[in-house]
Write a protein that holds these residues in place. Sequence first.
Motif, short mmCIF file in Angstrom:
data_model
loop_
_atom_site.label_atom_id
_atom_site.label_comp_id
_atom_site.label_asym_id
_atom_site.label_seq_id
_atom_site.Cartn_x
_atom_site.Cartn_y
_atom_site.Cartn_z
N ASP A 1 -15.83 -3.73 2.26
CA ASP A 1 -14.53 -4.27 1.87
C ASP A 1 -14.42 -5.69 2.43
N ARG B 1 -3.06 2.32 6.38
CA ARG B 1 -1.69 1.86 6.08
C ARG B 1 -0.74 3.06 6.02
N ASN C 1 -9.98 -7.43 -2.55
CA ASN C 1 -8.59 -7.43 -3.01
C ASN C 1 -8.08 -8.85 -2.88
N SER D 1 -8.86 1.19 3.62
CA SER D 1 -7.96 0.83 4.72
C SER D 1 -8.26 1.66 5.96
O1 G3P Z 1 -9.47 -1.96 -0.05
C1 G3P Z 1 -8.14 -1.86 0.42
C2 G3P Z 1 -8.09 -2.39 1.76
O2 G3P Z 1 -8.63 -3.69 1.71
C3 G3P Z 1 -6.82 -2.42 2.52
O3 G3P Z 1 -7.26 -2.46 3.82
O4 G3P Z 1 -7.26 -2.93 6.20
O5 G3P Z 1 -5.86 -4.33 4.66
O6 G3P Z 1 -5.21 -1.97 5.14
P1 G3P Z 1 -6.34 -2.95 5.01
#
Ligand code: G3P
Length: 223
Positions: free
Chosen positions: A6, A136, A28, A168
């Motif tokens: 990620d 999250r 993202n 996440s």
């Molecule tokens: O792929 C979703 C992710 O990037 C969210 O991660 O660590 O920002 O909660 P985070």
Amino acid sequence: MKIYIDSANINEINELNNLMPIDGVTTNPSIICKENRNNSLELLKQIREILRDDQLLFTQVIEDNYDKLIDQAYQLLNLLGKDTVIKIPVTFNGLKAIQYLEKNNINTLATAVFHPQQTNWAAKAGAKYVAPYVNRIDHHGGDGIKVVKESLCIIKNYDYKSEVVAASFKNTKQLHECALIGTHSITASPNILKQSFSHLSSSSSVAQFQQDWIDKYGSKKLT
Ligand code: G3P
């Protein structure tokens, strides 16, 4: 388990991709913004170029208007190839877009999932992947692993074709718990991925093996 990086950082992706058995990269909008590039499409192209053909790139639309969202999906597909997985947030227009794109043989990932019923809808709409946001959810007082577990259960109950890509993560325990409940895939930052493999006791054991060898034979060469 499929494991994705990620990140949109070229150096981090390159480093990890050379060391570990990685299945692809997820990005993202926030992750791309962190790279501070004027041209995000150029960055995505570079990421695509360092991945092998059998590795997936997941990238997200920004628009929330249905027509504009579909336009952005095709813009990304034209630039990055038809195997690109289009990440679509679980809004009502997003759900409509998932149905349209999947009917047209475009793979989608329903992202920003915070409740298993969002998985149910996204899977019913045909999303190939669904991404619950473990940390999250925990951060807001929920139980991220439970959402992953119930998402897996719903997919199995109704024989949906979707796969869960848990996302996440703040620590390797969350990642480990995902593995124990049979999560199809996870995506995590390079740091979390590295931490989940390395262990201080492994490093000290290896150091001791080498030191014993050097003390006996004078170098690390086989003798
Ligand atoms: O792929 C979703 C992710 O990037 C969210 O991660 O660590 O920002 O909660 P985070």
